[in-house]
Design an enzyme around this catalytic site. Sequence first.
Site, PDB file in Angstrom:
ATOM      1  N   SER A  24      17.498  53.653  57.182  1.00 37.82           N
ATOM      2  CA  SER A  24      18.656  53.344  56.948  1.00 37.82           C
ATOM      3  C   SER A  24      19.466  54.465  56.973  1.00 37.82           C
ATOM      4  CB  SER A  24      18.829  52.559  55.564  1.00 37.82           C
ATOM      5  OG  SER A  24      19.820  52.576  55.111  1.00 37.82           O
ATOM      6  N   THR A  49      23.258  50.611  55.272  1.00 32.54           N
ATOM      7  CA  THR A  49      23.246  49.401  54.120  1.00 32.54           C
ATOM      8  C   THR A  49      24.109  48.863  54.072  1.00 32.54           C
ATOM      9  OG1 THR A  49      21.942  50.920  52.760  1.00 32.54           O
ATOM     10  CG2 THR A  49      23.064  49.206  51.497  1.00 32.54           C
ATOM     11  N   LEU A  76      26.981  54.728  50.221  1.00 30.81           N
ATOM     12  CA  LEU A  76      27.348  53.463  51.226  1.00 30.81           C
ATOM     13  C   LEU A  76      28.633  52.645  51.571  1.00 30.81           C
ATOM     14  CD1 LEU A  76      25.177  51.048  48.319  1.00 30.81           C
ATOM     15  CD2 LEU A  76      24.348  52.972  50.630  1.00 30.81           C
ATOM     16  N   ASN A 130      17.275  48.339  49.161  1.00 36.01           N
ATOM     17  CA  ASN A 130      18.478  49.522  48.762  1.00 36.01           C
ATOM     18  C   ASN A 130      18.324  49.489  47.078  1.00 36.01           C
ATOM     19  OD1 ASN A 130      18.985  52.014  48.489  1.00 36.01           O
ATOM     20  ND2 ASN A 130      20.629  51.797  49.663  1.00 36.01           N
ATOM     21  N   CYS A 133      19.168  53.606  45.802  1.00 33.43           N
ATOM     22  CA  CYS A 133      21.029  54.720  45.899  1.00 33.43           C
ATOM     23  C   CYS A 133      21.024  56.189  45.076  1.00 33.43           C
ATOM     24  CB  CYS A 133      22.277  53.968  46.540  1.00 33.43           C
ATOM     25  SG  CYS A 133      23.249  54.834  46.765  1.00 33.43           S
ATOM     26  N   LYS A 166      13.254  49.301  49.280  1.00 35.92           N
ATOM     27  CA  LYS A 166      13.119  50.626  49.185  1.00 35.92           C
ATOM     28  C   LYS A 166      13.147  51.369  47.956  1.00 35.92           C
ATOM     29  CE  LYS A 166      14.886  54.098  51.969  1.00 35.92           C
ATOM     30  NZ  LYS A 166      15.573  54.694  53.258  1.00 35.92           N
ATOM     31  N   GLY A 218      15.245  65.528  54.234  1.00 33.55           N
ATOM     32  CA  GLY A 218      15.035  66.412  55.378  1.00 33.55           C
ATOM     33  C   GLY A 218      13.351  66.599  55.051  1.00 33.55           C
TER      34      GLY A 218
END
Lengths: 304, 235
Positions: A24, A49, A76, A130, A133, A166, A218
Site C-alpha cells: 500500500s 490507503t 495519507l 492500516n 501509519c 497491517k 527500504g
Amino acid sequence: MKINNNFAVNIAGIKFANPVLVASGTFGYGDEIQDLVQVKKLGGIITKTVTLKPKEGNPSPRIAEVASGMINTIGLQNMGVENFIKEKLPQLRRLAVPVIVSIAGEASSDYIHVVKMLSNEDGISAIELNLSCPNLKKKIICQDKRLAEEIVQQTSEISKVPIFAKLSPQVEDLVDLSILMERSGAKALSLVNTYPGMVIDVKTRKPKLSTVTGGVSGPAIKPLALKCVWDVSKSVSIPIIGGGGIMNAGDAIEFIIAGASAVSIGTANFINAKIPTDVVRGIGEYFSKNKIKSIDEIRGKLEV
Amino acid sequence: MQPGYYRIVFRDEYLARFSYSGQFCLLTLPGVFLRRPFSIYATRKGSVEFLYKVLGKGTKELSQLKPGEKLKVLGPLGTSYDTKSKNSVPLLVGGGTGIASLNFLAQQLKIKGVLFYGAKSKSDIVTLNGFNKWKVIKITEDGSIGQKGLVTRAFEEFVKKNKEKHFVVYACGPNMMLKKVSDICSKNGIKGFISLEEMMACGVGNCQGCAIKAGETYKMVCKDGPVFNIGDVEL
C-alpha cells in the site's frame, strides 16, 4: 530453466497466482504504473490507503533519503472513499489480479463507515486495515491495543470480505498484538508498516521532513522486519504478508522461510518498477532449481 | 565547464526523439538509494544531455563516470513548457542550474527572445550553447560578471521598460526567484510558466512524495509538473 509455477497461495480464501504483492502506498491505484509494470504478472495489489473523507496529506518536504532506504511523511493523501469507489474501483476491477483495499481512519467509527461503503462494491478481495501509519497527527493506532481490537472486531463483523490488519513494528509487544488481532477476527496480518525515524539537514539545522519525523522503509529495515515476521509467525495461525525492504527474490524468500505466506514489495517500486515482476520470476527459478513443488515446503521452515 | 559543473551526454535514440523541454529524467546513480531527477538540457540526433552541479554523493559519482559506461535512465517524465505561443516574445529567467531546462527550451522555441541568466558569481555562470542569436543578460549577485544584483531585478526592469510588447515568460530556478518572477508577471499581466523541483522517490505520480500546494489540494511535481502555469501553485 523451466519456471515452476507451483507457487500459488491461498490467503483467507483468496487465491493468488504467486506470493508477490505490491505494498500500500507504493503502487497508487494500479493505473498510473501500468505502462511500466505488467500488473497481471503480480500476485496481487494492495491499494493506497483510502480514508472516509479526502485527505490533503502533509506539507512538503515529504520524503528524504536515508542510507539504504528512504523516509516518508506523505500523510495519507487520498481522494476519500466515495471518490475512490467512483473513480478508481472501476479500473481496479479490470485488473487480472486480486485487489486488496487499504483503509484508515481516526476513530473506529471511520473504519466501520468505510468498510460498510466498500462492502456494497464488487471487485475487492480483502480489506487491509492500516492501523499503523506513523505520519498522522494522532498516535499510531495499534499502539492502543484496545482500539485496535475494537476496530478489527467491528469491521470483521460487517465486512463482506476478509479483514487484514497491517501493524506497526513500534509497539510494546508485536507478538501479543498479533495474537489479539487474530482473536479479534483478522484473517491475515501485514507485517510491517514503516519504522518511525527522522533526518536532519546539517546545513540548515532543520529537519528534512515537514513533520520532523516520518516512516523509514527500504533495505535499511529488512533485518528488523524479518525478525517481526519470524517472531509473530510462530505464535499465530493466520497467514502473514511479510515485507520491509524486499528488493529481490532472495529477500522475498527470506520472508517466506521466516513464516510469511506472501510478501509485499513497496519501496523497491521507486528504485526500479520491474522489481516486483523480477521477484516473481526469481522465486519461480528458486523453486525450480531447488525442486520445490509448493510454497508449503519452505514457509516457516527455518532450520534452527 | 565551470568548476563543479558538468555536462553528461547519453546515447539514446528514444529519449532524444520524444523529449520536450521542461521534462526530466530519473537517473539511477551508484552509491545512493533513490534515483535523482535531472532536467533535460539538450538533445541531438540520437543523444540526450544533462547539465548539473556536483552537490552531494550522487552527483559526485555521476561526475566520475567514464565515457562508454552505461546508466539506467527513466524518461522523459513530467510536463513540458508550452511553446505554442506564436505572437509573444519569450522571456526566459534562469537561476543557477535552472538554466538547464531553459537551454532545451531555447532549442525547441521557434521565436528567439531574451534570457536573464542569474547566479551567485562568475564561477556559477556556465557557457551555454543553446542561445545563438538570443539576447542574453547575465546577472551575478557579486557582480563578477554581467550586471550586479538579482536576476529578478533585471527582469523586472526590462518588463517595466517594455510595457507595450507581448511576452511569454519561462522561469526555472530557486523557489524564491520563481515566486518573485510570478509576482512580477501577475502585476504586469504577463502569462508564463515555471519549472519546479522537489525531492522525489517514484517520479511518476505514485508515491505522492513530491507534493506542491495548489489551491486546496497538493499537486505532484513529477506528474502534474515540473512545469506549471504561473499562479497555479503556491511557492
